[in-house]
Each structure stands twice: as structure tokens, then as C-alpha cells.
Design a protein around this motif. Structure first.
Motif, PDB file in Angstrom:
ATOM      1  N   PHE A  11     -67.992 -20.117  -8.220  1.00 31.05           N
ATOM      2  CA  PHE A  11     -68.538 -19.815  -6.976  1.00 31.05           C
ATOM      3  C   PHE A  11     -68.051 -18.516  -6.281  1.00 31.05           C
ATOM      4  N   GLY A  12     -66.798 -18.595  -6.209  1.00 31.29           N
ATOM      5  CA  GLY A  12     -66.060 -17.307  -5.708  1.00 31.29           C
ATOM      6  C   GLY A  12     -66.542 -16.064  -6.490  1.00 31.29           C
ATOM      7  N   ALA A  13     -66.701 -16.262  -7.768  1.00 30.94           N
ATOM      8  CA  ALA A  13     -67.167 -15.063  -8.478  1.00 30.94           C
ATOM      9  C   ALA A  13     -68.707 -14.817  -8.396  1.00 30.94           C
ATOM     10  N   SER A  14     -69.565 -15.620  -8.192  1.00 30.42           N
ATOM     11  CA  SER A  14     -70.882 -15.339  -7.756  1.00 30.42           C
ATOM     12  C   SER A  14     -70.919 -14.960  -6.409  1.00 30.42           C
ATOM     13  N   CYS A  15     -69.894 -15.168  -5.417  1.00 31.02           N
ATOM     14  CA  CYS A  15     -70.296 -14.648  -4.104  1.00 31.02           C
ATOM     15  C   CYS A  15     -69.927 -13.258  -4.344  1.00 31.02           C
ATOM     16  N   PHE A  16     -68.814 -12.751  -5.008  1.00 31.41           N
ATOM     17  CA  PHE A  16     -68.548 -11.271  -5.088  1.00 31.41           C
ATOM     18  C   PHE A  16     -69.863 -10.718  -5.753  1.00 31.41           C
ATOM     19  N   GLN A  17     -70.461 -11.327  -6.735  1.00 32.13           N
ATOM     20  CA  GLN A  17     -71.691 -10.657  -7.306  1.00 32.13           C
ATOM     21  C   GLN A  17     -72.584 -10.420  -6.158  1.00 32.13           C
ATOM     22  N   ARG A  47     -75.931 -20.792   1.358  1.00 37.54           N
ATOM     23  CA  ARG A  47     -75.228 -21.042   0.213  1.00 37.54           C
ATOM     24  C   ARG A  47     -73.697 -21.854   0.232  1.00 37.54           C
ATOM     25  N   SER A  48     -72.975 -21.040   1.372  1.00 38.39           N
ATOM     26  CA  SER A  48     -71.785 -21.670   1.812  1.00 38.39           C
ATOM     27  C   SER A  48     -71.682 -23.107   2.292  1.00 38.39           C
ATOM     28  N   VAL A  49     -72.881 -23.316   3.153  1.00 29.09           N
ATOM     29  CA  VAL A  49     -72.956 -24.791   3.565  1.00 29.09           C
ATOM     30  C   VAL A  49     -73.249 -25.503   2.491  1.00 29.09           C
ATOM     31  N   GLY A  50     -74.004 -25.303   1.452  1.00 26.90           N
ATOM     32  CA  GLY A  50     -74.260 -26.051   0.444  1.00 26.90           C
ATOM     33  C   GLY A  50     -72.920 -26.515  -0.537  1.00 26.90           C
ATOM     34  N   GLU A  51     -72.055 -25.432  -0.664  1.00 29.25           N
ATOM     35  CA  GLU A  51     -71.090 -25.673  -1.235  1.00 29.25           C
ATOM     36  C   GLU A  51     -69.953 -26.454  -0.644  1.00 29.25           C
TER      37      GLU A  51
END
Length: 67
Positions: free
Chosen positions: A9-15, A47-51
Motif C-alpha cells: 500500500f505504501g509503495a502504491s501511494c508513492f507511485q 483510497r486511504s479511507v478504504g485501507e
């Protein structure tokens, strides 16, 4: 939620941030830049709320029910 899922999740946020900056750099006027910013903010928030829901559900003891 596993450590692997959290890191993914963190990696996809950076992307997502890198993609956003690329789009933002291509904006030709302030209105387009504001629209780009708003779209990114909405996408990121959703996306953050879903996670967060996934995280809280993974912390809930099994057998626990919602009130």
C-alpha cells in the motif's frame, strides 16, 4: 493486514504521488493545476479511507460484531 500488504500500500501511494506530479507538471494553466490537485486529493482520501477500514477490520477480534 499483513506487513507485506502494508508495504505494498505504501509503495502504491508513492507511485500515485509520482504519477500525480507528472500530471501536475503537464498542466498548462492554474485552473488545470487546481483540477489536478482536487482529483488527486479525492483519490487519495478515498483510497486511504478504504485501507483504514481494512486495517481496523484486521485488528477486530474474531467473533466481534458491530453495534
Amino acid at each position: 493486514m499483513t506487513v507485506k500488504e502494508t508495504l505494498e500500500f505504501g509503495a502504491s501511494c508513492f507511485q500515485d504521488q509520482a504519477d500525480h506530479l507528472r500530471r501536475l507538471a503537464g498542466c498548462e494553466n492554474p485552473a488545470e493545476a487546481v483540477k489536478c490537485q482536487l482529483e488527486f486529493a479525492q483519490q487519495s482520501w478515498s483510497r486511504s479511507v478504504g485501507e483504514a477500514f481494512k486495517l481496523f477490520n484486521s485488528l477486530r477480534p474474531s467473533g466481534s460484531t458491530s453495534a
